[in-house]
Design a protein around this motif. Structure first.
Motif, PDB file in Angstrom:
ATOM      1  N   ASP A  31     -10.152  -4.335   2.367  1.00 35.05           N
ATOM      2  CA  ASP A  31      -8.737  -4.673   2.202  1.00 35.05           C
ATOM      3  C   ASP A  31      -8.105  -5.087   3.533  1.00 35.05           C
ATOM      4  OD1 ASP A  31      -9.119  -3.787  -0.406  1.00 35.05           O
ATOM      5  OD2 ASP A  31      -8.299  -1.787   0.007  1.00 35.05           O
ATOM      6  N   GLY A  69     -11.221  -7.538  -0.535  1.00 29.96           N
ATOM      7  CA  GLY A  69     -10.367  -6.647  -1.303  1.00 29.96           C
ATOM      8  C   GLY A  69      -8.924  -7.118  -1.399  1.00 29.96           C
ATOM      9  N   TYR A  70      -7.997  -6.164  -1.342  1.00 30.16           N
ATOM     10  CA  TYR A  70      -6.572  -6.422  -1.549  1.00 30.16           C
ATOM     11  C   TYR A  70      -5.859  -6.827  -0.256  1.00 30.16           C
ATOM     12  CZ  TYR A  70      -7.454  -3.783  -5.862  1.00 30.16           C
ATOM     13  OH  TYR A  70      -7.951  -3.340  -7.055  1.00 30.16           O
ATOM     14  N   ARG A  71      -4.787  -7.573  -0.446  1.00 31.00           N
ATOM     15  CA  ARG A  71      -3.839  -7.898   0.631  1.00 31.00           C
ATOM     16  C   ARG A  71      -4.503  -8.551   1.853  1.00 31.00           C
ATOM     17  NH1 ARG A  71      -0.671  -3.632  -1.917  1.00 31.00           N
ATOM     18  NH2 ARG A  71       1.385  -4.582  -2.240  1.00 31.00           N
ATOM     19  N   GLY A  90      -9.044  -9.839  -4.071  1.00 26.30           N
ATOM     20  CA  GLY A  90      -8.263  -8.909  -4.872  1.00 26.30           C
ATOM     21  C   GLY A  90      -6.797  -9.302  -4.930  1.00 26.30           C
ATOM     22  N   ASP A  91      -5.954  -8.389  -5.361  1.00 23.76           N
ATOM     23  CA  ASP A  91      -4.524  -8.650  -5.543  1.00 23.76           C
ATOM     24  C   ASP A  91      -3.835  -8.936  -4.204  1.00 23.76           C
ATOM     25  OD1 ASP A  91      -5.029  -8.014  -8.172  1.00 23.76           O
ATOM     26  OD2 ASP A  91      -4.127  -6.014  -8.065  1.00 23.76           O
ATOM     27  N   GLU A 148      -0.055 -12.212   0.938  1.00 26.10           N
ATOM     28  CA  GLU A 148       1.269 -11.621   0.738  1.00 26.10           C
ATOM     29  C   GLU A 148       2.110 -11.735   2.012  1.00 26.10           C
ATOM     30  OE1 GLU A 148       2.964  -7.461  -1.133  1.00 26.10           O
ATOM     31  OE2 GLU A 148       1.213  -7.396   0.172  1.00 26.10           O
ATOM     32  N   GLY A 203      -6.898 -11.990  -7.504  1.00 27.00           N
ATOM     33  CA  GLY A 203      -6.213 -11.011  -8.332  1.00 27.00           C
ATOM     34  C   GLY A 203      -4.755 -11.383  -8.572  1.00 27.00           C
TER      35      GLY A 203
END
Length: 253
Positions: free
Chosen positions: A102, A120-122, A144-145, A149, A172
């Motif tokens: 992440d 992964g995320y972010r 991922g999500d 961002e 994501g």
């Protein structure tokens, strides 16, 4: 000019991360500029705040915040990497031959991060460009999500090719949420429901394709991949619709 390399092999094993990083820094003071780090086992902060022409070949899995605040070195991870790679990185290059975790490239301000597999995320959260510094993240797999961002600058290129999740979407939920600068390029298509509020995936133009081609060729060379195969597909781009995406949430006094 070819830099003369003074090489040193260190074995991490069960060495405590603080002790291991102190050993690396002592070697740098002694003129070592090419490290082969074996049996890495989650040791954190490797390469943090280092500057200059230093090369690392890392075997095993390094720990969190690898290359945080780094400015200049080249790091190749012959395996996977954990969270926080390139945190607030200013320059240099990181090549990851496997997966990554992440918040890769958090607040990254320069340099390149090339990842062969999934992330992964972010990833790319708060990425930003500074003067002539244009940070770049290339992900060969899927994300991922919250990819990108609050992104404020730089380039993220998401290929979706080298993934162990064949049935997952290329990214994501909430891709690009709150982004107000930079650009995200995606190979293939992005379902609209995956995008952050108010964002749209648009076709790339000829200028975009030149940027993508140059980046893909660099990435493919580092990871011994076929750049023509990567380019043999359409791309879309996601850009911010406003430099103040949440400006209407605030009332002027």
């Amino acid at each position: 000019m070819v830099t003369k390399r003074k090489q040193k092999t260190l074995t991490a094993g069960r060495t405590y991360y603080k002790q291991f990083n102190e050993e690396i820094r002592a070697c740098i003071e002694d003129g070592v500029n090419h490290f082969i780090l074996k049996d890495c086992n989650g040791q954190r902060y490797i390469g943090t705040a280092l500057e200059g022409d230093i090369k690392f070949d890392i075997y095993g899995v390094p720990g969190q915040d690898l290359a945080a605040f780094m400015r200049g070195p080249y790091i190749r991870i012959h395996n996977n990497a954990q969270d926080g790679v390139g945190n607030t990185m200013d320059g240099g290059r990181i090549v990851i031959e496997g997966l990554a975790g992440d918040v890769i490239g958090y607040a990254m301000r320069g340099g390149d991060i090339f990842i062969q597999g999934d992330v992964g995320y972010r990833v790319g959260i708060h990425m930003k460009a500074y003067l002539d510094h244009q940070p770049k993240i290339v992900v060969g797999g899927k994300a991922g999500d919250f990819l990108g961002e609050y992104m404020a600058g730089g380039i993220i290129l998401l290929l979706g090719m080298f993934s162990d999740k064949p049935d997952a979407p290329v990214a994501g939920r909430s891709l690009g949420t709150g982004m107000h600068g930079g650009v995200i390029y995606v190979r293939g298509e992005v379902p609209e429901y995956q995008l952050g509020p108010g964002l749209q995936a648009q076709p790339v133009d000829s200028d975009d394709l030149e940027i993508i081609k140059e980046l893909v060729e660099d990435y493919a060379k580092e990871l011994k991949l076929d750049s023509k195969e990567i380019m043999d597909e359409s791309f879309v781009k996601i850009r911010p619709f406003s430099h103040r995406p949440y400006g209407n949430l605030y009332v002027a006094c």
